[in-house]
Motif scaffolding. Structure first.
Motif, PDB file in Angstrom:
ATOM      1  N   TYR A 162       0.823  -1.387   0.039  1.00 31.45           N
ATOM      2  CA  TYR A 162       0.039   0.033   0.032  1.00 31.45           C
ATOM      3  C   TYR A 162       0.826   1.187   0.199  1.00 31.45           C
ATOM      4  CZ  TYR A 162      -4.263   2.978   0.970  1.00 31.45           C
ATOM      5  OH  TYR A 162      -4.961   3.784   0.626  1.00 31.45           O
ATOM      6  N   HIS A 163       1.783   1.303   1.071  1.00 30.55           N
ATOM      7  CA  HIS A 163       2.496   2.338   1.109  1.00 30.55           C
ATOM      8  C   HIS A 163       4.133   1.880   0.664  1.00 30.55           C
ATOM      9  CE1 HIS A 163      -0.182   5.355   2.322  1.00 30.55           C
ATOM     10  NE2 HIS A 163      -0.590   4.680   3.462  1.00 30.55           N
ATOM     11  N   GLY A 164       4.603   0.956   1.424  1.00 39.11           N
ATOM     12  CA  GLY A 164       5.842   0.426   1.375  1.00 39.11           C
ATOM     13  C   GLY A 164       6.855   1.512   1.971  1.00 39.11           C
ATOM     14  N   SER A 165       8.121   1.109   1.790  1.00 35.04           N
ATOM     15  CA  SER A 165       9.201   1.726   2.561  1.00 35.04           C
ATOM     16  C   SER A 165       9.311   3.291   2.099  1.00 35.04           C
ATOM     17  CB  SER A 165      10.631   1.250   2.061  1.00 35.04           C
ATOM     18  OG  SER A 165      10.780  -0.157   2.575  1.00 35.04           O
ATOM     19  N   GLU A 166       9.469   4.307   3.127  1.00 40.76           N
ATOM     20  CA  GLU A 166       9.589   5.375   2.852  1.00 40.76           C
ATOM     21  C   GLU A 166      11.219   5.748   2.465  1.00 40.76           C
ATOM     22  OE1 GLU A 166       7.665   9.419   2.639  1.00 40.76           O
ATOM     23  OE2 GLU A 166       6.921   7.226   2.698  1.00 40.76           O
ATOM     24  N   VAL A 167      11.550   5.586   1.202  1.00 44.62           N
ATOM     25  CA  VAL A 167      12.895   5.842   0.779  1.00 44.62           C
ATOM     26  C   VAL A 167      13.488   6.930   1.138  1.00 44.62           C
ATOM     27  CG1 VAL A 167      14.601   5.132  -1.116  1.00 44.62           C
ATOM     28  CG2 VAL A 167      12.594   3.996  -0.730  1.00 44.62           C
ATOM     29  N   GLU A 168      13.009   8.163   1.036  1.00 42.20           N
ATOM     30  CA  GLU A 168      13.462   9.407   1.147  1.00 42.20           C
ATOM     31  C   GLU A 168      13.966   9.417   2.710  1.00 42.20           C
ATOM     32  OE1 GLU A 168      12.336  14.055   0.789  1.00 42.20           O
ATOM     33  OE2 GLU A 168      10.908  12.611   0.281  1.00 42.20           O
ATOM     34  N   LEU A 169      13.025   9.032   3.570  1.00 42.75           N
ATOM     35  CA  LEU A 169      13.278   9.143   4.966  1.00 42.75           C
ATOM     36  C   LEU A 169      14.355   8.275   5.222  1.00 42.75           C
ATOM     37  CD1 LEU A 169      12.295   9.625   8.148  1.00 42.75           C
ATOM     38  CD2 LEU A 169      10.952   7.542   7.801  1.00 42.75           C
ATOM     39  N   ARG A 170      14.519   7.072   4.652  1.00 40.61           N
ATOM     40  CA  ARG A 170      15.637   6.099   4.926  1.00 40.61           C
ATOM     41  C   ARG A 170      17.250   6.766   4.509  1.00 40.61           C
ATOM     42  NH1 ARG A 170      15.956   1.291   1.271  1.00 40.61           N
ATOM     43  NH2 ARG A 170      13.937   0.757   2.150  1.00 40.61           N
ATOM     44  N   ASN A 171      16.893   7.295   3.198  1.00 37.03           N
ATOM     45  CA  ASN A 171      18.211   8.052   2.799  1.00 37.03           C
ATOM     46  C   ASN A 171      18.807   9.051   3.733  1.00 37.03           C
ATOM     47  OD1 ASN A 171      18.159   6.243   0.433  1.00 37.03           O
ATOM     48  ND2 ASN A 171      17.038   7.678  -1.001  1.00 37.03           N
ATOM     49  N   ALA A 172      17.840   9.728   4.263  1.00 34.38           N
ATOM     50  CA  ALA A 172      18.086  11.060   5.076  1.00 34.38           C
ATOM     51  C   ALA A 172      18.738  10.600   6.549  1.00 34.38           C
ATOM     52  CB  ALA A 172      17.002  11.879   5.322  1.00 34.38           C
ATOM     53  N   LEU A 173      18.184   9.586   7.231  1.00 35.44           N
ATOM     54  CA  LEU A 173      18.428   9.226   8.466  1.00 35.44           C
ATOM     55  C   LEU A 173      18.979   7.768   8.817  1.00 35.44           C
ATOM     56  CD1 LEU A 173      14.961  11.027  10.108  1.00 35.44           C
ATOM     57  CD2 LEU A 173      17.499  11.602  10.329  1.00 35.44           C
ATOM     58  N   GLU A 174      18.991   6.861   7.986  1.00 36.11           N
ATOM     59  CA  GLU A 174      19.384   5.758   8.038  1.00 36.11           C
ATOM     60  C   GLU A 174      20.837   5.501   8.711  1.00 36.11           C
ATOM     61  OE1 GLU A 174      19.055   0.987   6.810  1.00 36.11           O
ATOM     62  OE2 GLU A 174      19.306   2.617   5.297  1.00 36.11           O
ATOM     63  N   GLU A 175      21.746   6.201   7.940  1.00 33.76           N
ATOM     64  CA  GLU A 175      23.262   6.205   8.314  1.00 33.76           C
ATOM     65  C   GLU A 175      23.291   6.939   9.683  1.00 33.76           C
ATOM     66  OE1 GLU A 175      27.146   8.381   6.630  1.00 33.76           O
ATOM     67  OE2 GLU A 175      25.645   7.386   5.002  1.00 33.76           O
ATOM     68  N   LEU A 176      22.686   7.768   9.884  1.00 35.87           N
ATOM     69  CA  LEU A 176      22.776   8.435  11.325  1.00 35.87           C
ATOM     70  C   LEU A 176      22.468   7.593  12.564  1.00 35.87           C
ATOM     71  CD1 LEU A 176      23.223  10.822  13.335  1.00 35.87           C
ATOM     72  CD2 LEU A 176      21.060  11.642  12.772  1.00 35.87           C
ATOM     73  N   TYR A 177      21.178   6.772  12.185  1.00 30.73           N
ATOM     74  CA  TYR A 177      20.683   5.731  13.104  1.00 30.73           C
ATOM     75  C   TYR A 177      21.784   4.837  13.288  1.00 30.73           C
ATOM     76  CZ  TYR A 177      15.962   8.080  12.848  1.00 30.73           C
ATOM     77  OH  TYR A 177      15.062   8.863  12.894  1.00 30.73           O
ATOM     78  N   VAL A 178      22.409   4.075  12.250  1.00 32.97           N
ATOM     79  CA  VAL A 178      23.192   3.017  12.427  1.00 32.97           C
ATOM     80  C   VAL A 178      24.457   3.530  13.114  1.00 32.97           C
ATOM     81  CG1 VAL A 178      24.901   1.596  11.187  1.00 32.97           C
ATOM     82  CG2 VAL A 178      22.348   1.971  10.211  1.00 32.97           C
ATOM     83  N   ALA A 179      25.022   4.795  12.762  1.00 31.32           N
ATOM     84  CA  ALA A 179      26.141   5.342  13.557  1.00 31.32           C
ATOM     85  C   ALA A 179      25.966   5.466  15.021  1.00 31.32           C
ATOM     86  CB  ALA A 179      26.468   6.619  12.698  1.00 31.32           C
ATOM     87  N   GLN A 180      24.898   5.746  15.270  1.00 31.89           N
ATOM     88  CA  GLN A 180      24.494   6.153  16.750  1.00 31.89           C
ATOM     89  C   GLN A 180      23.938   5.072  17.454  1.00 31.89           C
ATOM     90  OE1 GLN A 180      25.540   8.640  18.169  1.00 31.89           O
ATOM     91  NE2 GLN A 180      26.070  10.007  16.491  1.00 31.89           N
ATOM     92  N   GLY A 181      23.964   3.648  16.979  1.00 38.11           N
ATOM     93  CA  GLY A 181      23.518   2.700  17.600  1.00 38.11           C
ATOM     94  C   GLY A 181      22.105   2.568  17.938  1.00 38.11           C
TER      95      GLY A 181
END
Length: 457
Positions: free
Chosen positions: A289-308
């Motif tokens: 229906y919606h699926g992954s919010e790719v723009e959100l992932r591109n913006a914040l995923e790297e930060l979330y991974v780096a900050q644990g």
């Protein structure tokens, strides 16, 4: 007739405690009716960033002056004045007061209403002690007022162990009809007078004709009336919680991104070993229906991974899904018997199952990063922090009484038997796999960047 005009004049000029005069109120809120004192309704606690403070909000039909909260514990009996306000043409007056100087981990009794006049019944809550070694709470998303949503509400109301409820957006589905908010709060009041409900904003909080004003006036995160901070954090025992907005600018360099970056970098893992981010739209979803919010992932995923970050809890798609610990669509770890060691990558959850019509069409085949999903159930999720062993356990409950999914994250590394890892000792194959996939993801990103630069020349 003169007496009537004099009475109206008095009402129009009379000051309202902590806010506007009645004349200003009538001008700002044309739907508000001047009336005699009425019963307090929609009473709900709001958690602040200070565990010794708890705010309480309530509503009344018509404007009533001199609103207060009385609260007590032991030999202490205090009161605080409320600030009063309204919005648009909705015929409700809202009031907010803050109880201060509260002892941690203690039972507090309180009531709200008009000073020297009509007060509510006495209610009680237990303050949250951040140093406690045990804490339980419920998380939901996409709620509303359907029969399934009422089943979820009844389960929350009946729960005697949960100390908080979090909502990952799309709360009441008022969509411009303000009486829907009133009805929703009346149903949840039986829970909300005892434990705080803490919210992230969703797309349905951006209402036609009102935008975010109803949400701003009915919830509080910053102790300011008629304003709302759409991104904020709270600490509870063992867990640092970030509530962000997928409905406002989160791009790199934005005000929200900078705040999230600063907030995550300041977490003391000795005090709160686990970090959860709540937002509405999901970075990972295999729902069609919606699926992954790719723009959100591109913006914040790297930060979330780096900050644990350990968990990212979203809604928006009306189904349940859990990912493996993941980064850039690459599985970082598969754990052991639904037990994971923190720090391998965020686990993403879509929990839009609290009452809205299910989205049943799923992407096929199931992506590798998707560990578990179901598309035709309703329910709520429960989280338990155990400070004795420094573990966080998550359980997905269905409204039919069954359990759909369960897993645990522990702070310490997983111990893998030699027989399971071909004599690789404590590290094991899963840990080596995570190292290799991290390296592969970084190499892929580097190659992609270089290719982009060459093609752009």
């Amino acid at each position: 007739m003169r007496i009537l005009f004099s009475l109206v004049a008095i009402l129009l000029l009379a000051p309202v405690a902590g806010a506007q005069s009645m004349g200003e109120v009538l001008q700002d809120c044309p739907g508000l009716v001047v009336s005699s004192d009425s019963a307090s309704q929609q009473i709900h606690l709001q958690m602040t960033d200070d565990p010794t403070k708890m705010s309480v909000l309530w509503a009344k039909t018509g404007r009533s002056m001199n609103q207060i909260v009385e609260y007590q514990w032991g030999d202490n009996a205090l009161e605080a004045n409320a600030e009063s306000y309204c919005y648009g043409n909705h015929n409700m007056a809202f009031h907010m007061a803050t109880m201060t100087g509260l002892p941690l981990g203690e039972d507090i009794e309180y009531r709200v209403g008009t000073q020297n006049s009509q007060m509510s019944d006495w209610y009680s809550f237990t303050t949250i002690d951040p140093s406690a070694t045990h804490f339980e709470w419920i998380s939901i998303a996409d709620h509303g007022d359907s029969s399934e949503a009422m089943d979820v509400s009844e389960a929350i109301i009946a729960d005697e162990s949960a100390q908080m409820v979090t909502v990952s957006g799309d709360i009441a589905y008022a969509d411009g009809e303000q009486s829907a908010w009133d009805s929703w709060f009346q149903v949840q009041q039986e829970s909300m007078v005892h434990i705080p409900w803490v919210t992230a904003v969703g797309n349905h909080e951006n209402e036609p004709g009102y935008e975010f004003a109803p949400y701003e006036h009915r919830f509080d995160s910053d102790l300011q009336i008629e304003s709302e901070t759409f991104w904020y954090s709270r600490d509870v025992p063992g867990v640092h919680m970030v509530f962000m907005s997928t409905e406002h600018d989160y791009s790199v360099g934005s005000t929200q991104y900078s705040w999230i970056e600063q907030d995550l970098s300041s977490v003391n893992r000795d005090v709160t070993p686990f970090v959860i981010v709540y937002g509405h739209k999901p970075m990972y979803s295999s729902n069609s229906y919606h699926g992954s919010e790719v723009e959100l992932r591109n913006a914040l995923e790297e930060l979330y991974v780096a900050q644990g970050v350990d968990l990212v809890i979203a809604g928006h798609d009306h189904f349940y899904e859990r990912t493996w610990p993941v980064s850039a669509e690459t599985v970082m770890d598969t754990g052991k018997d639904n037990l994971f060691s923190r720090g391998q990558g965020p686990i993403h959850l879509v929990i839009g199952i609290a009452g809205r019509s299910a989205y049943e069409d799923l992407d096929e085949p199931q992506p590798e990063w998707s560990a578990y999903r179901e598309n035709n159930s309703y329910g709520w999720t429960r989280l338990v922090y155990d400070g004795e062993v420094r573990q966080l356990t998550f359980t997905h409950h269905r409204i039919d009484g069954t359990i759909g999914d369960q897993f645990t994250i522990q702070e310490s590394a997983l111990v893998v038997d030699n027989s399971d890892s071909d004599s690789l000792g404590l590290m094991g194959l899963d840990s080596l796999f995570a190292i290799f996939t991290l390296f592969g993801a970084a190499l892929h990103k580097k190659e992609s960047t270089e290719s982009f630069c060459i093609s752009s020349m």
